[in-house]
Design a protein around this motif. Sequence first.
Motif, PDB file in Angstrom:
ATOM      1  N   MET A   1       0.824  -1.209   0.000  1.00 17.78           N
ATOM      2  CA  MET A   1       0.000   0.000   0.000  1.00 17.78           C
ATOM      3  C   MET A   1       0.861   1.263   0.000  1.00 17.78           C
ATOM      4  SD  MET A   1      -2.969   0.632   2.792  1.00 17.78           S
ATOM      5  CE  MET A   1      -3.935  -0.807   2.401  1.00 17.78           C
TER       6      MET A   1
ATOM      7  N   LEU B   1       5.563   0.778 -13.842  1.00 19.28           N
ATOM      8  CA  LEU B   1       6.457   0.156 -12.860  1.00 19.28           C
ATOM      9  C   LEU B   1       6.254  -1.347 -12.940  1.00 19.28           C
ATOM     10  CD1 LEU B   1       6.229   2.433  -9.704  1.00 19.28           C
ATOM     11  CD2 LEU B   1       7.536   2.715 -11.790  1.00 19.28           C
TER      12      LEU B   1
ATOM     13  N   PHE C   1       1.109  -0.419 -12.461  1.00 19.17           N
ATOM     14  CA  PHE C   1       2.031  -0.983 -11.472  1.00 19.17           C
ATOM     15  C   PHE C   1       1.843  -2.493 -11.560  1.00 19.17           C
ATOM     16  CE2 PHE C   1       3.759  -2.368  -7.477  1.00 19.17           C
ATOM     17  CZ  PHE C   1       4.678  -1.399  -7.092  1.00 19.17           C
TER      18      PHE C   1
ATOM     19  N   GLY D   1       2.827  -5.431  -9.959  1.00 19.76           N
ATOM     20  CA  GLY D   1       3.479  -5.701  -8.669  1.00 19.76           C
ATOM     21  C   GLY D   1       3.698  -7.159  -8.371  1.00 19.76           C
TER      22      GLY D   1
ATOM     23  N   ARG E   1      -1.085  -9.117  -4.586  1.00 16.60           N
ATOM     24  CA  ARG E   1      -1.067  -7.799  -3.942  1.00 16.60           C
ATOM     25  C   ARG E   1      -1.581  -6.628  -4.774  1.00 16.60           C
ATOM     26  NH1 ARG E   1      -0.613 -11.208   0.002  1.00 16.60           N
ATOM     27  NH2 ARG E   1       1.276 -12.431  -0.141  1.00 16.60           N
TER      28      ARG E   1
ATOM     29  N   PRO F   1      -3.774  -3.887  -2.291  1.00 19.15           N
ATOM     30  CA  PRO F   1      -3.133  -2.868  -1.447  1.00 19.15           C
ATOM     31  C   PRO F   1      -2.445  -1.765  -2.251  1.00 19.15           C
ATOM     32  CG  PRO F   1      -2.344  -5.081  -0.857  1.00 19.15           C
ATOM     33  CD  PRO F   1      -3.371  -5.251  -1.915  1.00 19.15           C
ATOM     34  N   VAL F   2      -1.813  -2.124  -3.353  1.00 17.83           N
ATOM     35  CA  VAL F   2      -1.162  -1.096  -4.172  1.00 17.83           C
ATOM     36  C   VAL F   2      -2.222  -0.124  -4.699  1.00 17.83           C
ATOM     37  CG1 VAL F   2       0.138  -0.646  -6.290  1.00 17.83           C
ATOM     38  CG2 VAL F   2       0.789  -2.572  -4.819  1.00 17.83           C
TER      39      VAL F   2
ATOM     40  N   GLU G   1      -5.108   0.556  -3.457  1.00 19.45           N
ATOM     41  CA  GLU G   1      -5.639   1.369  -2.359  1.00 19.45           C
ATOM     42  C   GLU G   1      -4.678   2.503  -2.000  1.00 19.45           C
ATOM     43  OE1 GLU G   1      -7.662  -2.672  -0.598  1.00 19.45           O
ATOM     44  OE2 GLU G   1      -6.471  -1.486   0.772  1.00 19.45           O
ATOM     45  N   GLY G   2      -3.386   2.189  -2.008  1.00 26.65           N
ATOM     46  CA  GLY G   2      -2.383   3.218  -1.720  1.00 26.65           C
ATOM     47  C   GLY G   2      -2.415   4.326  -2.753  1.00 26.65           C
ATOM     48  N   VAL G   3      -2.516   3.930  -4.032  1.00 29.88           N
ATOM     49  CA  VAL G   3      -2.580   4.930  -5.104  1.00 29.88           C
ATOM     50  C   VAL G   3      -3.815   5.805  -4.924  1.00 29.88           C
ATOM     51  CG1 VAL G   3      -2.899   5.251  -7.592  1.00 29.88           C
ATOM     52  CG2 VAL G   3      -1.289   3.524  -6.772  1.00 29.88           C
TER      53      VAL G   3
END
Lengths: 578, 285
Positions: free
Chosen positions: A262, A432, B63, B65, B69, B72-73, B75-77
């Motif tokens: 996150m 990325l 992304f 990743g 996962r 979570p990535v 949600e962070g963005v």
Amino acid sequence: MKINNFNWKIGGPAGFGVMSSGLMFAKACSRAGLFIHDYSEYPSLIRGGHNTYQVYVSEKQVHSQRKIVDLLVALNEQSIIEHLDELVKGSGVICDSAKVLFDKKSLKKKGIMLFDVPFNKIAKEVGGDEIMRNTVTLGATMALTKHDFKYLEKIINDQFSDKDKSIASQNIKAARAGFDFIKENYNIDSFDFFLQAQNNKPQMVVTANDTIALGALNAGCKFYAAYPMTPASSILHTLAARGPKHGMVVRHAEDEISVINMAQGASTAGVRSMVATSGGGFALMMEGFSLAGITETALVVVEVMRSGPATGLPTWTDQGDLKFVLGAGHGEFDRVIFAPGDQEEAFYLTELAFNITEIIQSPVIVLSDKYISESHLSIPFFDTKKIGIDRGKILTETEAKKLGDKYKRYQLTKDGISPRALPGQEGVRIFLNSDEHDEMGYSEESIQNRLDQVAKRAKKIKAAGKLLPPAKLYGDKTAKITLVGWGSVKGPILDAMQNQDLKKKVNYVHFPMVAPLPANTKNILAKSKKIVLIETNSQAQFADVLRAGTGIEVDHKILRFDGRPFYQSELVKEINKI
Amino acid sequence: MKKPNDFNTTHEPTWCPGCGNFGLWGAFKQALAELDIPRHKIFGSYGIGCSSNGANFTKINVFHGLHGRPLPVAEGVKMANHDLTVIALGGDGDGFGEGGNHFMHACRANHDIAYFVHDNQIYGLTTGQTSPTSAKGIKSKSNPLGAIDRPVNPIALALSLGATFVARGFTGDIPHLAKLMKAAIKHKGFGFVDILQPCFTFNKHNTHQYFRERVYKLAGNDTSDFDKAQKLAREWDREDKIPLGIFFQNESEPVFHEQLPQLTKETLIKKKLPVNLKPDFQSYI
């Protein structure tokens, strides 16, 4: 007569307010212009067990806790039994004999002064609840040390300022009753310790977890994710309470794996991001940590060590994770690891970590431990302009637009660092990729590409160059013995060097960074005749790190790995033996 | 107005001929084109698997990743920049196996993101092992005697976890799937679409034909009726019929970032970095 040199300890079961009274006493001293260092011990449970909190008070800056206790507040009998060997002739004990069956005569035989305060009864009668027994003992402490009661009164008011006013006033009454009881029943001059206010700048009373949180805020960190884990949890509490008013989003996520992914999402979007945990939580983050290595994502990771392996000693200190963080994450990529030696270093190094991670576009670790992360130190306000903010190669909207389709997230450059565009910037595509990738970001497995990207990533750390902290020498350059340490051993070592019982001439080389080894490592140790490594783990891990990085061999090791920090008195004894 | 092919990159898909991912990809691009959101404002968070190799072929911010996962990535963005349209994509192993915990909490957090699961009831990229949605008894490299576990029911699971948009699509009907994806992206909250996507190479049970014989499109169902949705969610298990469409939608639930007071005026990315810490220092005296 001992003025402003006083070691106080309070002990009792969890739930008796040991921790809150300890901090109140520390602040009652620090607000009087005195310097404090405090240290607490507690088992991993919520009720019962045995908690202690000790505050060392001095007229000058101190760095660590003391062994010999001048005044012990024993909220229960166990506190006397457990700490009897820390008391000497002239020490005092405050206890409530109604609840203590212990043979008091034996104390008197040792020259220990007993101050029998019926604090349970007083708390009930004056405050209305036995729970205020700890406050009664604080009042008694103020009387015995001839300390001005107003400092305690003020801190009690502040402590309960968010609660009903009657709570503060009842506590003050309880404290006053304890204070008066001592004055009425004992000759306070017979207790040889005095605390006198002195002129000093205002001081914060902070742990390294506090200063890590403050350092992150000052660096402009706007996203913090965590899963609670002792002894890192108070960073989460501090940022959850203070972060939002500085625009920060704090997310208590479902697990550490989510946390680290996150935070990389937030960082990818362009926000300075941090996570914190202890060894077990960091173990869960491993794949995500490696992800930041290959995606080249800026991220600050705080690891607050406790004794392992696995659950280990959850509430005790240790430096056993050194090699773990050095090798963290599968595959090869560079990381910078700071190891703050005290609460002040923790602030500036955390701030610096945010600059470094954005400059080198690789994760930076701040490696702390329970000892400094939960011990308070009195220090003046930080210089919030000292480090400044450097975001590395982030592109502006205009620069990104100009590049358009030609933008390459992993462009091969001289220093290995590629321009970093952000999602939402027009014209560019951010790609990325955790697969090995080409300059654009596309998954690519060809030989030349792999070689190019590996070489690119390996170059980046050099860009951090002069910004990284050097190893620092304390004491006489010509001393025959050089003590070497990293992280939290700094405090006890500095205090040991000032100890009059120290028979050897020593200096100390402190490492505030363990990866890469500071550029001056070889030079600073070049003239050392005998190198003595001081470390709180059982394998002398830093000896291997030093040998691998410089070829330098450590001559002698002083190790502690029972979960307790070093005491200066013990270090003096060990050093004298060399 | 963009065309689906505007979302092609210079890289051709690497999926097996006939793979359901082609249909899914086509529907995704069509949905994006029809939504007409500027490409630079779209963010795709991909996991790892055949599904997520789409990161290479889809021209949006990406992304790519780790396995399990993407949520979570994403949600962070979204928390960092809620002006972006954020979509998480991954497979059934990724979402219901490796990333099961994230799915649980994403459903209840109600982040304003879409989540598309390429559900082929098998592990493809690792060459054919049992997945969390594989039917009981299905033989695979990891369970040569047949799967012992009963399959996860993603629709029932999402409903039970409080997801505010729950739908099922099928790569055999691209226009219908595109419509569902569009609705999920537009949905204010967590938009979950479980997408049936045959893996011709490794899944000999859940074939295109298998689905053709069982699927039907939901029509006229009351998507605000939670109890009805739960019943429909069990149809595949009980009656061997597979409803496609929106099972449930609730937009009255506030989305995550709107409940953070610090994000009401501006996105996190727009916040000024320097702060005044003096009052904080003061409070530690």
